[in-house]
Scaffold this motif. Structure first.
Motif, PDB file in Angstrom:
ATOM      1  N   ILE A  77      98.744  79.098 -39.091  1.00 54.73           N
ATOM      2  CA  ILE A  77      98.452  80.467 -39.505  1.00 54.73           C
ATOM      3  C   ILE A  77      97.347  81.029 -38.612  1.00 54.73           C
ATOM      4  CG2 ILE A  77      96.716  79.845 -41.231  1.00 54.73           C
ATOM      5  CD1 ILE A  77      97.997  82.049 -43.020  1.00 54.73           C
ATOM      6  N   CYS A  78      97.445  82.294 -38.323  1.00 50.73           N
ATOM      7  CA  CYS A  78      96.516  82.944 -37.401  1.00 50.73           C
ATOM      8  C   CYS A  78      95.076  82.808 -37.908  1.00 50.73           C
ATOM      9  CB  CYS A  78      96.887  84.411 -37.240  1.00 50.73           C
ATOM     10  SG  CYS A  78      95.968  85.241 -35.937  1.00 50.73           S
ATOM     11  N   ALA A  79      94.181  82.404 -37.015  1.00 46.05           N
ATOM     12  CA  ALA A  79      92.784  82.210 -37.386  1.00 46.05           C
ATOM     13  C   ALA A  79      92.171  83.531 -37.839  1.00 46.05           C
ATOM     14  CB  ALA A  79      92.004  81.643 -36.216  1.00 46.05           C
ATOM     15  N   GLU A  80      91.466  83.475 -38.955  1.00 48.84           N
ATOM     16  CA  GLU A  80      90.890  84.682 -39.553  1.00 48.84           C
ATOM     17  C   GLU A  80      89.918  85.387 -38.611  1.00 48.84           C
ATOM     18  OE1 GLU A  80      87.886  85.566 -43.249  1.00 48.84           O
ATOM     19  OE2 GLU A  80      89.351  83.951 -43.498  1.00 48.84           O
ATOM     20  N   ASP A  81      89.182  84.610 -37.814  1.00 46.01           N
ATOM     21  CA  ASP A  81      88.165  85.241 -36.968  1.00 46.01           C
ATOM     22  C   ASP A  81      88.739  85.943 -35.741  1.00 46.01           C
ATOM     23  OD1 ASP A  81      88.920  83.072 -35.470  1.00 46.01           O
ATOM     24  OD2 ASP A  81      86.942  82.142 -35.376  1.00 46.01           O
ATOM     25  N   GLN A  82      90.072  85.899 -35.551  1.00 48.74           N
ATOM     26  CA  GLN A  82      90.684  86.573 -34.406  1.00 48.74           C
ATOM     27  C   GLN A  82      91.444  87.842 -34.792  1.00 48.74           C
ATOM     28  OE1 GLN A  82      92.347  82.662 -32.397  1.00 48.74           O
ATOM     29  NE2 GLN A  82      92.296  84.299 -30.883  1.00 48.74           N
ATOM     30  N   ILE A  83      91.512  88.148 -36.067  1.00 51.05           N
ATOM     31  CA  ILE A  83      92.269  89.321 -36.502  1.00 51.05           C
ATOM     32  C   ILE A  83      91.362  90.310 -37.226  1.00 51.05           C
ATOM     33  CG2 ILE A  83      94.549  88.226 -36.597  1.00 51.05           C
ATOM     34  CD1 ILE A  83      94.096  87.655 -39.536  1.00 51.05           C
ATOM     35  N   PHE A  84      91.675  91.610 -37.055  1.00 44.20           N
ATOM     36  CA  PHE A  84      90.829  92.660 -37.617  1.00 44.20           C
ATOM     37  C   PHE A  84      91.698  93.714 -38.303  1.00 44.20           C
ATOM     38  CE2 PHE A  84      88.547  90.729 -34.175  1.00 44.20           C
ATOM     39  CZ  PHE A  84      87.234  90.662 -34.623  1.00 44.20           C
ATOM     40  N   ALA A  85      91.367  94.021 -39.561  1.00 39.97           N
ATOM     41  CA  ALA A  85      92.062  95.061 -40.310  1.00 39.97           C
ATOM     42  C   ALA A  85      91.493  96.431 -39.950  1.00 39.97           C
ATOM     43  CB  ALA A  85      91.936  94.799 -41.806  1.00 39.97           C
ATOM     44  N   ARG A  86      92.050  97.479 -40.546  1.00 38.56           N
ATOM     45  CA  ARG A  86      91.586  98.839 -40.248  1.00 38.56           C
ATOM     46  C   ARG A  86      90.126  99.051 -40.603  1.00 38.56           C
ATOM     47  NH1 ARG A  86      96.715 100.351 -42.607  1.00 38.56           N
ATOM     48  NH2 ARG A  86      95.604 100.755 -44.574  1.00 38.56           N
ATOM     49  N   ASN A  87      89.638  98.342 -41.622  1.00 40.36           N
ATOM     50  CA  ASN A  87      88.250  98.528 -42.043  1.00 40.36           C
ATOM     51  C   ASN A  87      87.255  97.772 -41.161  1.00 40.36           C
ATOM     52  OD1 ASN A  87      88.603  95.864 -42.791  1.00 40.36           O
ATOM     53  ND2 ASN A  87      88.488  96.241 -44.999  1.00 40.36           N
ATOM     54  N   GLY A  88      87.769  97.116 -40.127  1.00 40.74           N
ATOM     55  CA  GLY A  88      86.902  96.399 -39.203  1.00 40.74           C
ATOM     56  C   GLY A  88      86.604  94.974 -39.612  1.00 40.74           C
ATOM     57  N   GLU A  89      87.000  94.584 -40.815  1.00 42.92           N
ATOM     58  CA  GLU A  89      86.766  93.217 -41.272  1.00 42.92           C
ATOM     59  C   GLU A  89      87.889  92.302 -40.789  1.00 42.92           C
ATOM     60  OE1 GLU A  89      85.875  92.720 -45.400  1.00 42.92           O
ATOM     61  OE2 GLU A  89      84.889  94.661 -45.562  1.00 42.92           O
ATOM     62  N   HIS A  90      87.587  91.021 -40.785  1.00 40.93           N
ATOM     63  CA  HIS A  90      88.608  90.042 -40.415  1.00 40.93           C
ATOM     64  C   HIS A  90      89.692  90.015 -41.488  1.00 40.93           C
ATOM     65  CE1 HIS A  90      86.451  88.464 -37.008  1.00 40.93           C
ATOM     66  NE2 HIS A  90      85.366  88.220 -37.745  1.00 40.93           N
ATOM     67  N   GLY A  91      90.960  90.202 -41.085  1.00 36.56           N
ATOM     68  CA  GLY A  91      92.056  90.170 -42.039  1.00 36.56           C
ATOM     69  C   GLY A  91      93.203  91.055 -41.607  1.00 36.56           C
ATOM     70  N   VAL A  92      94.060  91.395 -42.561  1.00 40.58           N
ATOM     71  CA  VAL A  92      95.253  92.210 -42.304  1.00 40.58           C
ATOM     72  C   VAL A  92      95.373  93.296 -43.366  1.00 40.58           C
ATOM     73  CG1 VAL A  92      96.519  90.320 -41.200  1.00 40.58           C
ATOM     74  CG2 VAL A  92      96.740  90.682 -43.675  1.00 40.58           C
ATOM     75  N   ASP A  93      96.117  94.345 -43.028  1.00 44.74           N
ATOM     76  CA  ASP A  93      96.476  95.392 -43.986  1.00 44.74           C
ATOM     77  C   ASP A  93      97.929  95.190 -44.381  1.00 44.74           C
ATOM     78  OD1 ASP A  93      94.024  97.103 -43.889  1.00 44.74           O
ATOM     79  OD2 ASP A  93      94.576  97.196 -41.769  1.00 44.74           O
ATOM     80  N   VAL A  94      98.218  95.311 -45.668  1.00 44.09           N
ATOM     81  CA  VAL A  94      99.587  95.166 -46.158  1.00 44.09           C
ATOM     82  C   VAL A  94      99.950  96.407 -46.965  1.00 44.09           C
ATOM     83  CG1 VAL A  94     101.214  93.734 -47.431  1.00 44.09           C
ATOM     84  CG2 VAL A  94      99.240  92.663 -46.305  1.00 44.09           C
ATOM     85  N   SER A  95     101.108  96.999 -46.652  1.00 45.51           N
ATOM     86  CA  SER A  95     101.606  98.180 -47.362  1.00 45.51           C
ATOM     87  C   SER A  95     102.976  97.861 -47.937  1.00 45.51           C
ATOM     88  CB  SER A  95     101.717  99.384 -46.406  1.00 45.51           C
ATOM     89  OG  SER A  95     100.466  99.683 -45.822  1.00 45.51           O
ATOM     90  N   TYR A  96     103.212  98.309 -49.173  1.00 49.46           N
ATOM     91  CA  TYR A  96     104.465  98.045 -49.876  1.00 49.46           C
ATOM     92  C   TYR A  96     105.196  99.363 -50.112  1.00 49.46           C
ATOM     93  CZ  TYR A  96     102.102  93.604 -50.783  1.00 49.46           C
ATOM     94  OH  TYR A  96     101.436  92.412 -50.645  1.00 49.46           O
ATOM     95  N   PHE A  97     106.487  99.406 -49.778  1.00 48.43           N
ATOM     96  CA  PHE A  97     107.268 100.635 -49.853  1.00 48.43           C
ATOM     97  C   PHE A  97     108.534 100.422 -50.675  1.00 48.43           C
ATOM     98  CE2 PHE A  97     104.971 100.618 -45.875  1.00 48.43           C
ATOM     99  CZ  PHE A  97     104.565 101.937 -45.669  1.00 48.43           C
ATOM    100  N   ASN A  98     108.916 101.419 -51.435  1.00 53.18           N
ATOM    101  CA  ASN A  98     110.283 101.476 -51.944  1.00 53.18           C
ATOM    102  C   ASN A  98     111.144 102.085 -50.851  1.00 53.18           C
ATOM    103  OD1 ASN A  98     110.142 100.352 -54.565  1.00 53.18           O
ATOM    104  ND2 ASN A  98     109.174 102.217 -55.333  1.00 53.18           N
ATOM    105  N   ASP A  99     112.358 101.603 -50.713  1.00 50.79           N
ATOM    106  CA  ASP A  99     113.235 102.073 -49.645  1.00 50.79           C
ATOM    107  C   ASP A  99     113.445 103.577 -49.734  1.00 50.79           C
ATOM    108  OD1 ASP A  99     113.367  99.491 -48.816  1.00 50.79           O
ATOM    109  OD2 ASP A  99     115.415  99.116 -49.499  1.00 50.79           O
TER     110      ASP A  99
END
Length: 862
Positions: free
Chosen positions: A419-441
């Protein structure tokens, strides 16, 4: 802690249920109040009765609020008590793996551990711990062996009983598992163990571990195995549950299924399966209610099962709580975890007395496990630790000059892309992590959005509120910043169809179908799809993953699983990594090489194809050892490793198992001699896989009748086998920094018991520490039937005791072993235990004495 009130009908005096450590070989019984005719049962509607016989969700059962009957929460496991969330759960105190517990041979140590586990369970508002695992190390390819104690049923049973008694002394229930025959992970849900329950193999080996455990403890619950035995699933096996467990052994506790291990409605009820887990129920819902109402199923049968479930609720009354889960920090528990690690670590080789190391030496520490240690095998026994103790940090902390300790990562040890190392990824808020969005089709705006530190989405048996089950998708996005320039690898583990873009360019798409819950939880290689992308160090790359959930071809009763994981590894060269490690080792007085396996190789859900190490690890070990003045090899594993390729290259070898969150400190204390190693192998290490007695009979194979597995080696499991080639390291083996001697062996008989089978042999031996430092030794007592009418192993373990001695001191160790346990074998013709008159030998350590048992006797059951 906020507690749950138990109704008067259930609120019996728990003191009469509490179990305490029993004398070895003594049955611990409980009295019970609830019966099928109990008033509380009469107050329940049939709908309420049925709902109490199955889970409500993945970890909890249903309750009945109007009668004050609380739900039960059942959580994994004895290596770390997890909470409700399987993937992002509340952290917990992580102890060493069960194979390491087995290598301690120490009941008292496990008694202390059980009390700590109960406290951790209460912090998760849980009432039942799903463990310990009581299955055998049958074959060194068994994927789940790290979760089992030993290849010996006596050692397994007594250590398991120590844990059960201690857990339950604190008001939390224990649920030993998997009853019975779950020694192979290949097709474990459908395989048939083609052995008779009344055959010697099952009675003397696989059932015996549970029998010994029940002789010494009274677990509140017991979990059936997935597999069949003799053609019948364990969860609906009348001879197994009713005849052996309930009848022969008199067990009164609750019998539950493994997760999704129930295969029928009526057959499981009749056999004695009290609780179907997890929920929502597959077999105990509206259909069962209807069948009771129309008379197809007798309601008295439901009441019988219900009485055992209510009794489990009653016996765990002390631990019922509505508090939210929390991570309980326990400093004394951390110290205990370290102590267990030091007592379970096995010193396999120590040429030229390389160990213990000196705190003034220049040390090279090689291998990725020195910085990212494998604290557990994979699957349900893997729990989120409260912290990670890096061995290299612990080695530096005890050194007089920490700057003298240098390290190198060595070769990669991954079976799949990590799994991708946390310290190498950055979410929109600038913190280490990811953004996840859920959609209905067909709707542009997301239903919900969330930030996650770990690049993983898991929806097991449920979806996010607001999503439409018939049509939704989700997106994971993050900015990845590589640390090196090269052709890097991105891996995606997803259920369904997905599309991955990097900086807006499509790089990977795939449809992953036919994925089961088992695959998702335990078989990452079934999901992994990978690609390579040229990247530059320090440059930002925007990754976006769009996932369309899979739609199964048919409903199996298991919950739908929706998930995705972003994995990543940067380009590297084995040759360069080894060259760097060699350069570091050349300048050191001693080199510590970390190698072995991790949860990607040893895990629930699959078996190992071989017991050799990957070629890149072997090459690293040999090259680094050749460049070293002195070399110490640390092997992380739950299974034996074929060490022939490098055993002569290194000076010392340590079996470090999987050591939990305090593993770094435990290893450092052993390496420097702050603690004297006292672990003894609880499983035989063969020279090569082909020497293993089960080699031709493992794993399960497909036949015209389905997937089957037989125990071709019979009772000749592990050390009981007549080895053509001597094993690499024998059962019970383990070196020390001191020396011990056994002397003055004395064997006598006690004939004062009312029943002839309860007479005892008394074995006395003097143990002396003749060396320069304090240490602990395990005295092992084996019995040999010199002239039996049936084939028997040359030695069978019948008693053991671990004793700590200061240097130049001695102690007399005494064992009291009942005749019926010391000398008996299972007679397949009479279907009972039998002991013949004749000549026997008592083996204590390396000493051999002879005793004559002149009276034969037979009996049935315990």
């Amino acid at each position: 802690m906020a507690t749950v009130d138990i109704p008067v009908a259930l609120a019996t005096d728990l003191s009469k249920h509490a179990t305490t450590p029993a004398t070895h070989g003594q049955v611990t019984q409980v009295t019970t109040e609830i019966s099928p005719s109990d008033p509380i049962i009469k107050q329940l509607t049939i709908e309420e009765k049925v709902q109490l016989l199955s889970g409500r969700n993945f970890v909890s059962t249903a309750g009945v609020a109007r009668l004050g009957i609380p739900p039960l929460k059942l959580v994994d496991t004895v290596n770390g008590v997890k909470g409700s969330d399987l993937h992002n759960g509340t952290s917990t105190l992580c102890f060493p793996s069960t194979a390491c517990l087995g290598a301690t041979w120490n009941r008292e140590l496990l008694t202390r551990m059980g009390k700590k586990l109960a406290a951790q369970a209460k912090s998760k508002s849980a009432q039942v711990i799903l463990g310990p695992s009581m299955n055998m190390h049958r074959d060194p390819r068994g994927g789940r062996n790290f979760e089992f104690f030993s290849e010996d049923p006596l050692l397994t049973g007594e250590l398991g009983a120590a844990l059960v008694n201690a857990i339950q002394s604190e008001g939390v229930g224990a649920c030993p598992k998997h009853f019975v025959g779950n020694e192979c992970e290949t097709k474990r849900r459908i395989q048939d163990v083609t052995e008779s329950l009344d055959g010697r193999t099952m009675r003397e080996i696989y059932l015996a571990a549970f029998q010994v455990m029940l002789r010494n403890s009274d677990p509140m619950a017991l979990m059936t195995a997935y597999n069949k035995v003799d053609g019948v699933y364990c969860s609906e096996n009348i001879p197994l549950i009713q005849d052996v467990l309930r009848g022969d052994w008199g067990y009164k506790g609750c019998v539950m299924s493994d997760w999704y291990g129930t295969n029928s409605e009526t057959a499981a009820l009749k056999a004695g399966l009290d609780l179907e887990m997890p929920g929502p129920s597959v077999f105990r819902g509206a259909s069962l209610v209807k069948n009771v109402q129309n008379g197809t199923v007798d309601e008295k049968l439901v009441d019988q099962r219900l009485a055992n479930v209510l009794r489990l609720i009653e016996r765990t009354a002390e631990s019922h709580s509505t508090e939210p889960e929390k991570s309980l920090n326990d400093e004394s528990g951390n110290c205990l975890a370290k102590e267990i690690g030091t007592e379970g670590i096995v010193l396999l080789q120590n040429r030229k007395s390389v160990l213990p190391l000196q705190i003034t030496q220049k040390l090279a520490v090689i291998g990725s496990a020195a910085t990212t240690p494998p604290i557990s095998g994979g699957g349900s026994a893997s729990a989120p630790p409260q912290y990670l103790q890096r061995p290299i940090d612990s080695i530096k902390a005890l050194h007089s000059h920490p700057e003298f300790v240098t390290g190198s990562e060595g070769v990669k040890v991954h079976a799949t892309i990590p799994i991708c190392a946390e310290d190498q990824i950055f979410a929109r808020n600038g913190e280490h992590g990811v953004d996840v969005s859920y959609f209905n089709d067909r709707i542009e705006m997301p239903i919900t959005e969330e930030f996650q530190k770990i690049p993983q989405v898991v929806m097991l048996g449920r979806i996010k509120p607001g999503l439409k089950a018939e049509g939704f998708h989700y997106e994971m996005s993050t900015t990845l910043i590589p640390t090196t320039t090269g052709l890097h690898t991105i891996g995606i583990h997803a259920t369904g169809s997905f599309l991955l873009t990097v900086n807006g360019k499509e790089v990977l798409s795939e449809t992953v179908s036919g994925i089961t819950v088992e695959d998702f939880l335990f078989k990452p290689e079934r999901l992994e799809v990978r690609c390579q992308v040229e990247m530059k160090a320090g440059m930002p790359y925007f990754l976006k993953l769009v996932v369309q959930p899979h739609k199964p071809a048919s409903m199996t009763g298991e919950p739908l699983v929706h998930g995705a994981k972003l994995c990543y590894i940067e380009e590297y060269s084995d040759c360069n990594a080894i060259s760097e490690a060699v350069a570091v080792a050349e300048h050191a007085d001693a080199t510590i090489i970390f190698a072995g396996r991790n949860s990607e190789y040893e895990s629930e859900g699959f078996d190992l194809p071989e017991i050799t190490l990957p070629a890149n690890q072997v090459k690293m070990i040999k090259k680094v050892a050749a460049a070293s003045r002195r070399s110490v090899l640390i092997l992380h594993c739950g299974n034996p490793i074929d060490v022939r390729d490098f055993i002569d290259d290194v000076d010392a070898i340590i079996c470090a198992h999987f050591l939990g969150q305090e593993g770094g400190n435990a290893l450092a204390e052993i390496l420097y001699g702050k603690v004297n190693p006292s672990g003894k192998l609880a499983v035989t290490w063969p020279k090569k896989l082909e020497d293993t007695p089960s080699y031709q009979s493992f794993p399960a194979t497909e036949t015209a009748r389905g997937w089957e597995i037989s125990c071709g080696e019979g009772i000749g499991l592990g050390y009981r086998h007549n080895w053509v080639n001597s094993p690499q390291f024998a059962f019970g083996f383990g070196l020390s920094y001191t020396s011990f001697e056994l002397s003055s062996l004395k064997v006598t008989r006690s004939n004062t018991a009312a029943s002839v089978g309860d007479n005892e042999i008394i074995v006395e031996v003097e143990l002396s520490n003749t060396g320069p430092v304090s240490g602990a030794e395990v005295v092992q007592v084996y019995v040999e039937d010199v002239a039996s009418s049936v084939t028997r192993p040359s030695r069978e373990l019948k008693a053991f005791e671990k004793t700590h001695l200061e240097p130049q001191t001695s102690e007399t160790i005494r064992f009291f072993i009942k005749d019926k346990y010391a000398f008996s074998y299972w007679d397949e013709e009479t279907r009972c235990w039998r002991a013949e008159a004749g000549e026997f030998k008592i083996h204590v350590g390396d000493l051999v004495a002879q005793i004559h048992l002149e009276q034969g006797f037979s009996w049935k059951g315990l």
